[in-house]
Design a protein around this motif. Structure first.
Motif, mmCIF file in Angstrom:
data_model
loop_
_atom_site.group_PDB
_atom_site.id
_atom_site.type_symbol
_atom_site.label_atom_id
_atom_site.label_comp_id
_atom_site.label_asym_id
_atom_site.label_seq_id
_atom_site.Cartn_x
_atom_site.Cartn_y
_atom_site.Cartn_z
ATOM 1 N N UNK A 1 0.843 -1.126 0.497
ATOM 2 C CA UNK A 1 0.582 -0.010 -0.344
ATOM 3 C C UNK A 1 1.907 1.330 -0.218
ATOM 4 N N UNK A 2 1.842 1.454 1.188
ATOM 5 C CA UNK A 2 2.947 2.150 0.922
ATOM 6 C C UNK A 2 3.444 2.944 -0.992
ATOM 7 N N UNK A 3 3.964 1.473 -1.273
ATOM 8 C CA UNK A 3 4.275 1.844 -3.084
ATOM 9 C C UNK A 3 3.570 2.124 -3.141
ATOM 10 N N UNK B 1 -2.810 -1.536 9.358
ATOM 11 C CA UNK B 1 -3.968 -0.978 9.083
ATOM 12 C C UNK B 1 -4.009 0.351 9.420
ATOM 13 N N UNK B 2 -3.338 1.360 10.388
ATOM 14 C CA UNK B 2 -3.451 2.457 10.551
ATOM 15 C C UNK B 2 -2.169 3.115 9.065
ATOM 16 N N UNK B 3 -1.791 1.852 8.876
ATOM 17 C CA UNK B 3 -0.585 2.714 7.711
ATOM 18 C C UNK B 3 -1.520 2.368 6.545
ATOM 19 N N UNK B 4 -1.890 1.326 6.378
ATOM 20 C CA UNK B 4 -2.969 0.875 5.456
ATOM 21 C C UNK B 4 -4.187 2.466 5.101
ATOM 22 N N UNK B 5 -4.653 2.926 5.959
ATOM 23 C CA UNK B 5 -5.734 3.646 6.449
ATOM 24 C C UNK B 5 -4.758 5.222 6.241
ATOM 25 N N UNK B 6 -4.073 5.986 6.640
ATOM 26 C CA UNK B 6 -3.377 6.845 6.092
ATOM 27 C C UNK B 6 -3.420 6.523 4.504
ATOM 28 N N UNK B 7 -2.008 5.729 4.105
ATOM 29 C CA UNK B 7 -2.131 5.816 2.789
ATOM 30 C C UNK B 7 -3.883 6.272 2.125
ATOM 31 N N UNK C 1 7.430 8.031 4.441
ATOM 32 C CA UNK C 1 5.923 8.289 3.234
ATOM 33 C C UNK C 1 6.401 9.985 3.664
ATOM 34 N N UNK C 2 6.859 10.837 4.358
ATOM 35 C CA UNK C 2 8.174 11.417 5.024
ATOM 36 C C UNK C 2 9.153 12.241 3.770
ATOM 37 N N UNK C 3 9.898 10.689 3.680
ATOM 38 C CA UNK C 3 11.409 10.170 3.252
ATOM 39 C C UNK C 3 11.075 10.814 2.175
ATOM 40 N N UNK C 4 9.961 10.025 1.230
ATOM 41 C CA UNK C 4 9.816 9.833 -0.341
ATOM 42 C C UNK C 4 9.891 10.984 -1.358
ATOM 43 N N UNK C 5 10.111 12.255 -0.695
ATOM 44 C CA UNK C 5 9.910 13.342 -1.949
ATOM 45 C C UNK C 5 11.390 14.005 -1.579
ATOM 46 N N UNK C 6 11.941 12.707 -0.500
ATOM 47 C CA UNK C 6 13.389 13.885 -1.138
ATOM 48 C C UNK C 6 14.409 13.884 -2.476
ATOM 49 N N UNK C 7 14.840 15.097 -2.636
ATOM 50 C CA UNK C 7 15.024 15.682 -3.646
ATOM 51 C C UNK C 7 16.887 14.334 -3.873
#
Length: 576
Positions: free
Chosen positions: A105-107, A148-154, A343-349
């Motif tokens: 789900x994160x992917x 489950x909370x990770x799925x909900x947040x995504x 998710x916070x780190x996903x956008x690191x340039x």
């Protein structure tokens, strides 16, 4: 579905291979040690009893009512037992699969929000952080809530993204509510409290009141009523004591009162969070510095867009602060922060990534050196000596683990410019290191589980003589009923089973003296487990017993000589 398939087609082949490697790393060690006490024994035995009795409404531990947690994880494990049989790997399988589903789900979320490179980084981070990985290897309820909370947040983030049209937004929010409902059935009200507090804090900080109108609250009420409410109604109807114990004692009193022997300073979770993020903490710090320098965490808000990094920061801060205020603290409580931080780190340039990866490699290298220096001293510690001589023979596993950290860290340090290879190397280092640690635990698990002793007693056959009395005297080993395949009769012990004992006192023996009288006058064969000290006291009292098995923690005795040759395997209690 079309959008989902479109997103999945964007996954490069090397990313798919990477995910296969993750699945192997997650599933390879599930069988590699006995069920540890107390948590793993407890959370395997409750679903075993659900399958045995056919009652999937009232959780029971050792045939006594057990209402500390809701049943979602019990149901999943019971289904695994029905499908694949009762074993360590089938007990842990649902936990590992939930972790992998959370990664998938994160992917998907990061693919849609940031693209393939960011999705790889976030998925690798989450899947190989020590906290998230270990939660997926041990049979506890923490991965259930986190996944489950990770799925909900995504799903919530996808619903709130600018590209979501109204129909798609409603479907993503429905999935978010399903995640919350499953979290509610996993660990209770905390699955509602954390998202609600995070949303409230975000709406205040970002000055975004409109976010509440995009939650599809009526749909959420329906989802919660259909998925979560029926069990709470059924279990209350069958057990009038449930509401007071579950909601008052296990939620409000546990949070507000310091009576659960789980204290901690206000900063308790800060070092735990850093350790849980290993080896990716430097990436989190790099992302924070980059966002602060560009003021991307500014609360300024426009239109319908959600400030994803700001929301992830608030989610993390709310979770840490909430449990820091609580009077009952355990390290795993802050695991729901890890998907948000990934998710916070996903956008690191891309330009900031090599330095952060180099620092991650250095951190692993230093950890490996610290472990290597400490290993010659560790055998002198009291905890290590309590494990026994097997721990000394298993020391090579620890030395190999230190070597893996040093080697993996050094490679990441030197090759940090090759970001994709370094991300892969850091992930593999986590899997190899903890695989070696599990090898050490497998060699020494007699100190933490009754698996080996009971399997010698029973010839690995379950249930063990179900018609014959089996007592647990002055203690309760949570893994004992699972490996026996049947409950035992508790003697002079309560612990967490106090509610069940008070509800059905006829199932236990309250005093040692009553057990001794019953043992003396029992005509039939009977068995009992006890500590070595209790065994010696009974011998001093002249109580007739035949020792049939023993390890460093427990002694199993019978009233009469056993009729099978296997039961004479332990003639002496190992020295303490």
């Amino acid at each position: 579905m079309r959008n989902l398939l479109t997103s999945l087609r964007r996954v490069p082949r090397w990313t798919a291979l990477f995910l296969v490697m993750f699945a192997i790393g997650w599933l390879a060690s599930l069988e590699h040690r006995g069920l540890f006490i107390p948590d793993e024994g407890r959370y395997a035995e409750i679903p075993r009893e659900m399958v045995a009795t056919g009652d999937w409404v009232t959780p029971r531990l050792n045939d006594l009512k057990y209402f500390e947690k809701p049943p979602m994880q019990y149901w999943l494990t019971a289904a695994s037992f029905v499908a694949f049989g009762e074993d360590e790997w089938t007990a842990r399988l649902p936990i590992a699969l939930l972790g992998l589903i959370g990664l998938a789900m994160l992917l998907l979320t990061c693919l849609r929000l940031h693209g393939p490179r960011a999705a790889l980084l976030a998925t690798a981070m989450l899947g190989s952080t020590w906290g998230y990985y270990l939660a997926g290897q041990y049979l506890t309820l923490d991965m259930s809530l986190t996944a489950f909370l990770g799925i909900a947040m995504c799903a919530f983030l996808l619903a709130q993204s600018e590209t979501s049209h109204p129909g798609m937004q409603r479907r993503w929010m429905a999935l978010a509510w399903v995640g919350v409902a499953c979290g509610l059935l996993s660990k209770g009200l905390i699955a509602l409290i954390l998202p609600a507090l995070s949303l409230a804090a975000y709406s205040v900080v970002a000055r975004d009141k409109a976010i509440w109108r995009r939650l599809h609250l009526m749909d959420g009420v329906v989802v919660l009523a259909v998925l979560a409410l029926p069990w709470f109604v059924l279990v209350q109807q069958r057990n009038p004591e449930f509401f007071s114990f579950f909601f008052i004692r296990e939620h409000f009193e546990r949070f507000l009162q310091p009576g659960h022997s789980r204290p901690g300073a206000w900063w308790y979770y800060l070092p735990i969070l850093i350790l849980a993020l290993t080896p990716w903490a430097p990436v989190v710090l790099a992302r924070a510095r980059q966002l602060l320098s560009t003021r991307a965490l500014s609360p300024a808000h426009s239109g319908r867009s959600l400030n994803v990094p700001l929301f992830c920061v608030i989610w993390t801060a709310v979770t840490v602060l909430f449990f820091s205020v609580s009077q009952s603290k355990l390290p795993a409580y802050i695991l729901p922060t890890l998907p948000a931080l990934a998710i916070f780190c996903a956008g690191l340039p891309r330009a900031h990534l090599p330095k952060a990866l180099r620092q991650s490699g250095i951190s692993l290298l230093l950890l490996g050196l610290v472990l290597l220096v400490a290993l010659p001293v560790i055998p002198a510690s009291q905890k290590f000596q309590r494990i026994g001589a097997t721990a000394l023979f298993a020391m090579p596993w620890l030395y190999l683990g230190a070597a893996v950290l040093i080697g993996g860290g050094a490679v990441a340090w030197q090759w940090s410019r090759h970001c994709r290879a370094t991300i892969l190397g850091l992930s593999v280092t986590t899997f190899l290191f903890w695989g070696l640690m599990f090898g050490f635990l497998h060699q020494t698990d007699a100190a933490f589980s009754s698996e080996r002793m009971i399997e010698r007693l029973t010839n690995d056959t379950k249930p063990f003589r179900p018609g014959i009395a089996f007592y647990s005297v002055g203690q309760f080993d949570h893994s004992l009923p699972f490996y026996l395949g049947r409950p035992v009769t508790l003697v002079a012990t309560r612990g967490e089973l106090g509610l069940g004992i008070d509800s059905e006192p006829q199932k236990v023996i309250e005093r040692i003296e009553d057990f001794q009288r019953r043992w003396l006058h029992e005509a039939n064969q009977a068995y009992a487990s006890m500590t070595p000290d209790q065994y010696r006291r009974f011998l001093d009292d002249g109580l007739p017993m035949v020792k049939v098995q023993a390890d460093r923690r427990l002694v199993v005795v019978s009233r009469h000589h056993a009729h099978t040759t296997d039961l004479a395997a332990a003639d002496l209690i190992p020295p303490l």
